[in-house]
Design a protein around this motif. Sequence first.
Motif, mmCIF file in Angstrom:
data_model
loop_
_atom_site.group_PDB
_atom_site.id
_atom_site.type_symbol
_atom_site.label_atom_id
_atom_site.label_comp_id
_atom_site.label_asym_id
_atom_site.label_seq_id
_atom_site.Cartn_x
_atom_site.Cartn_y
_atom_site.Cartn_z
ATOM 1 N N ASN A 240 -16.318 -13.861 46.170
ATOM 2 C CA ASN A 240 -15.715 -12.526 46.030
ATOM 3 C C ASN A 240 -16.087 -11.900 44.702
ATOM 4 O OD1 ASN A 240 -14.335 -12.384 48.540
ATOM 5 N ND2 ASN A 240 -12.960 -13.965 47.772
ATOM 6 N N THR A 241 -16.461 -10.611 44.773
ATOM 7 C CA THR A 241 -16.979 -9.934 43.602
ATOM 8 C C THR A 241 -16.781 -8.423 43.779
ATOM 9 O OG1 THR A 241 -18.961 -9.762 42.202
ATOM 10 C CG2 THR A 241 -19.359 -9.908 44.568
ATOM 11 N N PHE A 242 -17.436 -7.626 42.949
ATOM 12 C CA PHE A 242 -17.352 -6.171 43.106
ATOM 13 C C PHE A 242 -18.675 -5.543 42.667
ATOM 14 C CE2 PHE A 242 -15.754 -1.842 42.566
ATOM 15 C CZ PHE A 242 -14.908 -1.751 43.667
ATOM 16 N N ARG A 243 -18.989 -4.424 43.312
ATOM 17 C CA ARG A 243 -20.244 -3.716 43.057
ATOM 18 C C ARG A 243 -19.912 -2.500 42.191
ATOM 19 N NH1 ARG A 243 -21.847 -0.628 48.353
ATOM 20 N NH2 ARG A 243 -20.558 0.833 47.224
ATOM 21 N N PHE A 244 -20.361 -2.511 40.918
ATOM 22 C CA PHE A 244 -19.936 -1.467 39.966
ATOM 23 C C PHE A 244 -20.672 -0.141 40.137
ATOM 24 C CE2 PHE A 244 -18.466 -4.407 36.237
ATOM 25 C CZ PHE A 244 -17.501 -4.945 37.064
ATOM 26 N N ARG A 245 -21.884 -0.181 40.696
ATOM 27 C CA ARG A 245 -22.736 1.010 40.586
ATOM 28 C C ARG A 245 -23.137 1.609 41.922
ATOM 29 N NH1 ARG A 245 -25.921 -0.998 35.144
ATOM 30 N NH2 ARG A 245 -24.616 0.221 33.763
ATOM 31 N N GLY A 246 -22.228 1.510 42.890
ATOM 32 C CA GLY A 246 -22.511 2.145 44.174
ATOM 33 C C GLY A 246 -23.518 1.360 44.988
ATOM 34 N N HIS A 247 -23.800 1.858 46.191
ATOM 35 C CA HIS A 247 -24.716 1.131 47.069
ATOM 36 C C HIS A 247 -26.126 1.134 46.502
ATOM 37 C CE1 HIS A 247 -26.609 -0.565 50.522
ATOM 38 N NE2 HIS A 247 -27.284 0.535 50.773
#
Length: 328
Positions: A240-247
Amino acid sequence: MSETKQPGKATLLEIYRIATLIKTADDRFIALIKAGQIASPYYSPRGQELIPAAISVSLTPADYVVTTYRGIHDQLAKGIPLKPFVAELFGRATGTCKGKGGPMHVTHVASGLPVTTGIVGAGLPIANGLAWASQLKGTDQVTVVNFGDGASNIGAFHEALNLAAVWKLPVIFVCQNNGYAEHTKYEYGTGAATIADRGLAYGIPGVEVDGNDAVAMWQAASTAIARARAGEGPTLLEANTFRFRGHLMGDDSHYIAKEEMAAAIAADPLPRFRAWLIEQGHATDGQLADIEATNVAAFEEAVEFGLASPYPDVSELDKDVVAEGVQA
Ligand SMILES: Cc1ncc(C[n+]2csc(CCOP(=O)(O)OP(=O)(O)O)c2C)c(N)n1
Ligand SMILES: [Mg+2]
């Protein structure tokens, strides 16, 4: 006291070196595109750096890593040489694919990076093929295949997990769950609460792990890699993580709630890991600053090399398309 395996200091610092190299590359690549020095589509892995950094320290150069369009973190972590890597991102003749792969299809067989694909889910059956080859040859190589949460809803994911389970292939399926598939939020497109639970359906371990925690990620990955190397079969890891800069670059993430983005950025795994390393006495601020400066200098040299390199000649257009000199 916990019996859980702990990474040593050298391992932790290597994870930090790789993760900050990825951040350096990401920042620099974006700046070059914004300045008009290169023209390229770009899918930033910012926020997801610790996942491949913590995996790669348990891999050898002979192991394989398969990745996607969002793949510079996986490629750098596998140890792709910087100059031909950057040249490939820039589409230059000195690149790992002679400039003909470009940012979506960087490959470098010598580094164990034989496949990068833009087709969502396509990497999983290909990874099975690589792992099957290692199994047939009797080597102890493992294959790590990275993909997103969205890819876990593609048929190829399910077929690949089943076949890998039946044949006990030495493969580690790494779902980098960044919460979004293009603009589609996880809950909107996925019925199951976790992707890891899907391992159960195929009779393989499914492990959910905080991909933003270097130690937890290292523990989960090293266990899965050791299992595959020992011939015990595949593991599904959901990091589990997160994408900071959009697709992709140019996407302003308007479909992500401001509070959700702000909370993710406030919990940025890199400064958190940095502070933890110092707190735990694994490194001083100065030692970590030296690692960061070395990364910046090495990456800058690679950028200079890439920018100074020529584009492929037009005569290269029909080369490397089909195997040459092969008798039918
Ligand atoms: C088979 C296929 N369907 C659709 C697309 C278009 N597409 C490109 S990226 C993407 C989202 C994938 O999301 P996810 O698997 O979560 O990976 P992430 O981009 O978040 O790393 C889609 C639908 C594609 N490239 N291939
Ligand atoms: Mg995703």
